[in-house]
Write an enzyme that holds these catalytic residues in place. Structure first.
Site, mmCIF file in Angstrom:
data_model
loop_
_atom_site.group_PDB
_atom_site.id
_atom_site.type_symbol
_atom_site.label_atom_id
_atom_site.label_comp_id
_atom_site.label_asym_id
_atom_site.label_seq_id
_atom_site.Cartn_x
_atom_site.Cartn_y
_atom_site.Cartn_z
ATOM 1 N N ARG A 121 -1.890 -1.828 2.146
ATOM 2 C CA ARG A 121 -0.958 -0.974 1.378
ATOM 3 C C ARG A 121 0.202 -0.451 2.225
ATOM 4 O O ARG A 121 1.152 0.116 1.693
ATOM 5 C CB ARG A 121 -1.705 0.179 0.729
ATOM 6 C CG ARG A 121 -2.259 1.207 1.713
ATOM 7 C CD ARG A 121 -2.837 2.423 0.992
ATOM 8 N NE ARG A 121 -3.292 3.427 1.957
ATOM 9 C CZ ARG A 121 -3.651 4.660 1.626
ATOM 10 N NH1 ARG A 121 -3.635 5.053 0.359
ATOM 11 N NH2 ARG A 121 -4.044 5.515 2.551
ATOM 12 N N HIS A 163 -6.619 0.872 -6.207
ATOM 13 C CA HIS A 163 -6.806 2.339 -6.241
ATOM 14 C C HIS A 163 -5.886 2.952 -7.318
ATOM 15 O O HIS A 163 -5.004 3.769 -7.013
ATOM 16 C CB HIS A 163 -6.433 2.875 -4.844
ATOM 17 C CG HIS A 163 -6.831 4.280 -4.552
ATOM 18 N ND1 HIS A 163 -6.370 5.360 -5.278
ATOM 19 C CD2 HIS A 163 -7.618 4.803 -3.576
ATOM 20 C CE1 HIS A 163 -6.870 6.477 -4.765
ATOM 21 N NE2 HIS A 163 -7.634 6.162 -3.737
ATOM 22 N N ASP A 169 -14.904 12.979 -6.619
ATOM 23 C CA ASP A 169 -14.682 11.805 -5.763
ATOM 24 C C ASP A 169 -15.996 11.027 -5.716
ATOM 25 O O ASP A 169 -16.862 11.288 -4.884
ATOM 26 C CB ASP A 169 -14.273 12.256 -4.354
ATOM 27 C CG ASP A 169 -13.745 11.092 -3.524
ATOM 28 O OD1 ASP A 169 -13.179 11.350 -2.433
ATOM 29 O OD2 ASP A 169 -13.880 9.930 -3.969
ATOM 30 N N GLU A 199 -10.637 3.595 -10.028
ATOM 31 C CA GLU A 199 -10.387 2.501 -9.086
ATOM 32 C C GLU A 199 -11.467 1.435 -9.234
ATOM 33 O O GLU A 199 -12.637 1.764 -9.458
ATOM 34 C CB GLU A 199 -10.381 3.061 -7.665
ATOM 35 C CG GLU A 199 -9.448 4.257 -7.495
ATOM 36 C CD GLU A 199 -9.867 5.172 -6.364
ATOM 37 O OE1 GLU A 199 -10.384 4.672 -5.344
ATOM 38 O OE2 GLU A 199 -9.678 6.404 -6.498
ATOM 39 N N ARG A 234 2.289 7.002 -3.006
ATOM 40 C CA ARG A 234 1.278 7.833 -3.688
ATOM 41 C C ARG A 234 1.399 7.670 -5.205
ATOM 42 O O ARG A 234 2.246 8.300 -5.851
ATOM 43 C CB ARG A 234 1.470 9.298 -3.300
ATOM 44 C CG ARG A 234 0.528 10.251 -4.025
ATOM 45 C CD ARG A 234 -0.894 10.162 -3.542
ATOM 46 N NE ARG A 234 -1.030 10.621 -2.149
ATOM 47 C CZ ARG A 234 -2.159 10.477 -1.452
ATOM 48 N NH1 ARG A 234 -3.206 9.872 -1.977
ATOM 49 N NH2 ARG A 234 -2.222 10.924 -0.201
HETATM 50 O O1 TA6 Z 1 -10.448 6.967 -3.801
HETATM 51 C C1 TA6 Z 1 -10.733 8.259 -3.449
HETATM 52 C C2 TA6 Z 1 -10.270 8.523 -2.028
HETATM 53 O O2 TA6 Z 1 -11.014 7.765 -1.102
HETATM 54 C C3 TA6 Z 1 -10.390 10.018 -1.798
HETATM 55 O O3 TA6 Z 1 -11.437 10.303 -0.889
HETATM 56 C C4 TA6 Z 1 -9.016 10.408 -1.280
HETATM 57 O O4 TA6 Z 1 -8.990 10.370 0.127
HETATM 58 C C5 TA6 Z 1 -8.137 9.351 -1.942
HETATM 59 O O5 TA6 Z 1 -8.897 8.159 -1.856
HETATM 60 C C6 TA6 Z 1 -6.749 9.216 -1.387
HETATM 61 O O6 TA6 Z 1 -6.786 8.692 -0.077
HETATM 62 P P1 TA6 Z 1 -5.355 8.521 0.673
HETATM 63 O O7 TA6 Z 1 -5.680 7.902 2.008
HETATM 64 O O8 TA6 Z 1 -4.513 7.636 -0.189
HETATM 65 O O9 TA6 Z 1 -4.781 9.908 0.761
#
Ligand code: TA6
Length: 295
Positions: A95, A166, A211, A270, A73
């Site tokens: 990932r 991301h 988002d 991103e 994360r």
């Molecule tokens: O990039 C935004 C997103 O798609 C959000 O909707 C949120 O889910 C974030 O990514 C994080 O996703 P993750 O699967 O890493 O918890």
């Protein structure tokens, strides 16, 4: 394993392989200017980028997992072949996979290069029945970090994918953070049934969960981290779309690998190919590149 990697791919103090958190293997790139990058082979996941001034530019959650089959994360999660939810695990398989070193180098100008590679596996073929080659290129300079993602269709049948870097930027205070470069760009609001609207603000400041997928965004964007008195310029190519995300309070509390208050010190900007999946014929190749600079 580490010794073998060091002998085959290491470059003295400029590029070393060491055990990271929970013993996961990581490469550490140290530029002669003092700039520094850390990247785990797990997910080819860049977790830290410090520029020559010693500023840490990325966010990494204090609650992050560092475990097989779990995403890290923060930093730069590599998203392939699926952005978001769908038939695969959230944000795809890249990932949460173990990558290997493809090649390394130090250029005459001091830039340090590391390329990591991922191919299909028995596990991935179960989830996504295509043979592929994915290469993540990392180039570290004094005040910039360039990430390239190359995808090649190694199969006899075509496939389509979505993909992104991301990136989690660390900021002093989300309340003193501004994003520039998205005015007049159409976006999909993932929080409002994917309604499509056009961004009217030349300067975007976040004050709630956000988002949004900005479609066909300009190739130059800016993150003004006013609290730290610095700006990060994002320059992209081959990656038409930009996602702006901050979970804010309620979602932060629902994320077990993210501190409840950490939304205050991060913003995801991103870059990727998201809104319209990219088709690849057998043998065809796609490349997307994003350069982060603080100069
Ligand atoms: O990039 C935004 C997103 O798609 C959000 O909707 C949120 O889910 C974030 O990514 C994080 O996703 P993750 O699967 O890493 O918890």
């Amino acid at each position: 394993m580490i010794e073998k990697l060091q002998v085959e791919y290491g470059f003295g103090g400029a590029l070393t392989f060491v055990p990271g958190t929970n013993g996961l293997l990581k490469a550490v790139l140290v530029h002669r200017s003092g700039a520094r990058v850390e990247v785990y082979l797990h997910g080819a996941h860049v977790t830290s980028w410090r520029n020559a001034a010693g500023d840490e530019l990325f966010f990494l959650s204090r609650e992050s997992n560092f475990a097989p089959e779990r995403p890290i994360r923060g930093g730069i999660p590599v998203i392939f072949p699926q952005f978001g939810g769908g038939s695969l695990p959230s944000h795809g398989i890249a990932r949460i996979s173990e990558w290997s070193v493809a090649h390394t180098g130090v250029l005459d100008n001091g830039d340090i290069l590391l390329a990591l590679q991922l191919h299909q596996s028995a596990e991935s073929l179960e989830l996504w029945p295509y043979r592929f080659s994915l290469t993540l290129g990392i180039a570290l300079a004094a005040d910039s970090l360039t990430i390239s993602l190359d995808a090649e269709n190694m199969d006899e049948k075509a496939f389509s994918f979505t993909s992104a870097l991301h990136t989690y930027f660390g900021v002093a205070d989300i309340g003193r953070t501004a994003l520039r470069g998205l005015q007049d760009v159409a976006y999909i609001d993932s929080l409002r049934e994917d309604i499509q609207e056009v961004e009217t603000r030349p300067v975007i400041r976040l004050a709630e969960e956000t988002d949004r997928i900005y479609v066909d965004a300009p190739d130059h964007l800016y993150v003004d981290d006013e609290g730290h008195g610095r700006t990060i310029e994002i320059t992209k190519a081959g990656m038409p779309d930009v996602v702006v995300w901050n979970p804010w309070i309620a979602k932060s509390q629902r994320m077990p690998d993210f501190g409840d208050d950490e939304y205050l010190r991060m913003v995801c900007v991103e870059t990727g190919i998201i809104a319209a999946p990219r088709d690849l014929s057998p043998g065809e190749y796609w490349q997307g590149t994003t350069r982060f600079s603080t100069a």
